[in-house]
Design a protein around this motif. Structure first.
Motif, PDB file in Angstrom:
ATOM      1  N   LEU A  43       0.816  -1.209   0.000  1.00  0.00           N
ATOM      2  CA  LEU A  43       0.000   0.000   0.000  1.00  0.00           C
ATOM      3  C   LEU A  43       0.853   1.264   0.000  1.00  0.00           C
ATOM      4  CD1 LEU A  43      -3.088   0.322  -0.011  1.00  0.00           C
ATOM      5  CD2 LEU A  43      -2.966   0.842   2.420  1.00  0.00           C
ATOM      6  N   PHE A 164      -3.716  -4.049   4.971  1.00  0.00           N
ATOM      7  CA  PHE A 164      -4.324  -3.072   4.089  1.00  0.00           C
ATOM      8  C   PHE A 164      -5.040  -1.976   4.884  1.00  0.00           C
ATOM      9  CE2 PHE A 164      -4.629  -6.603   0.712  1.00  0.00           C
ATOM     10  CZ  PHE A 164      -3.422  -6.216   0.160  1.00  0.00           C
ATOM     11  N   PRO A 265      -3.389  -3.449  -4.314  1.00  0.00           N
ATOM     12  CA  PRO A 265      -3.530  -2.021  -3.988  1.00  0.00           C
ATOM     13  C   PRO A 265      -3.222  -1.121  -5.181  1.00  0.00           C
ATOM     14  CG  PRO A 265      -2.412  -3.159  -2.214  1.00  0.00           C
ATOM     15  CD  PRO A 265      -2.522  -4.142  -3.346  1.00  0.00           C
ATOM     16  N   GLY A 280      -6.919   0.830   1.143  1.00  0.00           N
ATOM     17  CA  GLY A 280      -6.650   0.023   2.325  1.00  0.00           C
ATOM     18  C   GLY A 280      -7.898  -0.292   3.111  1.00  0.00           C
TER      19      GLY A 280
END
Length: 448
Positions: A43, A164, A265, A280
């Motif tokens: 991420l 996430f 992501p 996320g």
């Protein structure tokens, strides 16, 4: 001794069930933290690429090869070591090392520095799965063991979803934490995320030291043997197709799993225009409940299929995962909207963790106790050198060289899911008969 008293004695030789489940909870949390420390980097792709001036191929190497080199190479020695040593101590050492290494990622200022830090994360995490698989096998009877493995696998789901969700949350909090807490002064938000991801592992290591006991090894006369690959080679020669189908098929599935962890992501950020925080939160909110349900459910499904006479239950569930990767995984990559992609991601999450539960349950069915850690370590080597490296590198390479637009990440991911998902399904289904024969032979040896 009467048959009834023999049965009672056998039952008493296993650790108390309630305490055994407590140990599984600790191992599951350790697995969750390992996944958190491993995938939180996914991420952070945008700030890391800006800060360290790296491209997609290099980022794929950071997520894959940097981690997998040590994670894979050390897997077999650590598997041998845990088959012959105090496994809880090995677990604690690995937990402390990978947590400190994750914190160390925050101090990297170059691609090379971050690469080394990621290698150290791999060194620590290489100990977890061989130790956990071996410990669980000695805490639970064979009938209950698949359920325990299923719970342990929830650590992967929990860690992924939390990685996430928390990475997005930490990024949104970072500026405030930097302003309020002196320890974070002068740090960039992505650096704060690495520190917050690594710190909980040090706390868990202390809990394990104080509460987890080493269980008695079942079915082992002596573990004081020299290090040798001959028993492993003999085992694989005796049942080559059974081991090859399970190990190769599940590794092909893991190529897709690691592509999800490393690049999903980026799919939402680039192809659908979502922010890192939004991505996320969404992946965590959808993935957490579904994946935990699937991970726990996978053990029960394997046990249910086994009770119905399917000795090849682990191969059936792993093949179901392969089908899901090829269908829902591919659809999620090429979906025209972020919400449709998220829906496919959620459906695929129902089956993703069936793969790793199949590995643990399947290998425990056809591998002697004294070799379980080593065989699991070999699978870890294959999943690291092949799945973890390929799942991240191929997507990054295709994105840099073939599908070069921002939205090209969709097609790079789709190619990986379709190819490796179908390959896994074919390999797993082709080995069902050989696996059933290996299970029967292993059971007869135990009886004798």
């Amino acid at each position: 001794m009467t048959p009834a008293s023999q049965t009672a004695a056998a039952a008493d030789s296993w650790p108390p069930r309630r305490y055994a489940w407590f140990v599984v909870a600790c191992l599951t949390l350790a697995y969750a933290l390992a996944i958190l420390d491993r995938v939180s980097i996914g991420l952070l792709i945008t700030p890391l690429q800006a800060a360290l001036k790296i491209n997609d191929t290099q980022f794929g190497l950071l997520q894959g090869m940097a981690f997998s080199i040590c994670y894979s190479v050390l897997g077999l020695p650590l598997g041998m070591f845990c088959d012959r040593s105090h496994r809880v101590s090995v677990l604690v050492g690995g937990l402390v090392l990978w947590s400190l290494a994750t914190i160390g990622c925050s101090f990297a200022t170059t691609f090379g520095g971050l690469f080394v830090a990621r290698m150290l994360v791999g060194v620590g995490e290489a100990a977890l799965v061989p130790v956990a698989v071996s410990l669980i096998a000695d805490y639970f009877t064979p009938l209950v063991r698949p359920k325990a493995y299923g719970v342990f696998v929830t650590g992967s789901s929990l860690g992924t979803a939390v990685a996430f969700a928390l990475s997005g949350l930490f990024l949104s909090w970072a500026d405030r934490l930097i302003a309020v807490l002196p320890v974070f002064h002068g740090m960039a938000p992505w650096q704060v995320v690495f520190v917050l991801c690594g710190a909980p592992g040090l706390i868990l290591a202390l809990i394990v030291v104080l509460t987890v006991r080493e269980p008695r090894r079942h079915g082992v006369v002596s573990v004081a043997q020299g290090f040798s690959l001959r028993p492993i080679i003999a085992l694989f020669r005796a049942r080559p197709l059974a081991f090859a189908s399970l190990m190769v098929g599940t590794v092909l599935n893991l190529v897709c799993v690691y592509a999800i962890l490393g690049w999903f992501p980026a799919l939402f950020i680039r192809a659908h225009g979502w922010t890192p925080a939004e991505t996320g939160y969404a992946l965590g909110a959808v993935g957490l409940p579904i994946s935990i349900f699937a991970a726990v459910n996978s053990g029960w499904v394997i046990a249910w299929l086994t009770r119905r006479g399917h000795r090849d239950a682990p191969l059936i569930t792993a093949a179901a995962c392969g089908i899901s990767m090829a269908v829902f995984g591919t659809l999620g990559c090429i979906a025209p909207s972020g919400w449709l992609a998220l829906a496919c991601y959620g459906i695929n999450a129902l089956f993703v963790n069936w793969n790793i539960s199949s590995v643990y349950s399947g290998l425990s069915l056809i591998t002697p106790n004294a070799l379980r850690g080593q065989v699991m370590a070999l699978h870890t080597i294959c999943s690291g050198l092949i799945a973890l490296t390929a799942g991240n590198f191929i997507v990054g390479f295709l994105s840099d060289t073939v599908f070069r637009t921002p939205g090209g990440i969709s097609y790079a991911l789709g190619v990986v899911f379709l190819t490796f998902g179908l390959g896994a399904t074919i390999v797993l289904l082709s080995g069902r008969r050989a696996f059933r024969e290996a299970v029967q032979a292993h059971g007869e040896r135990n009886v004798r």
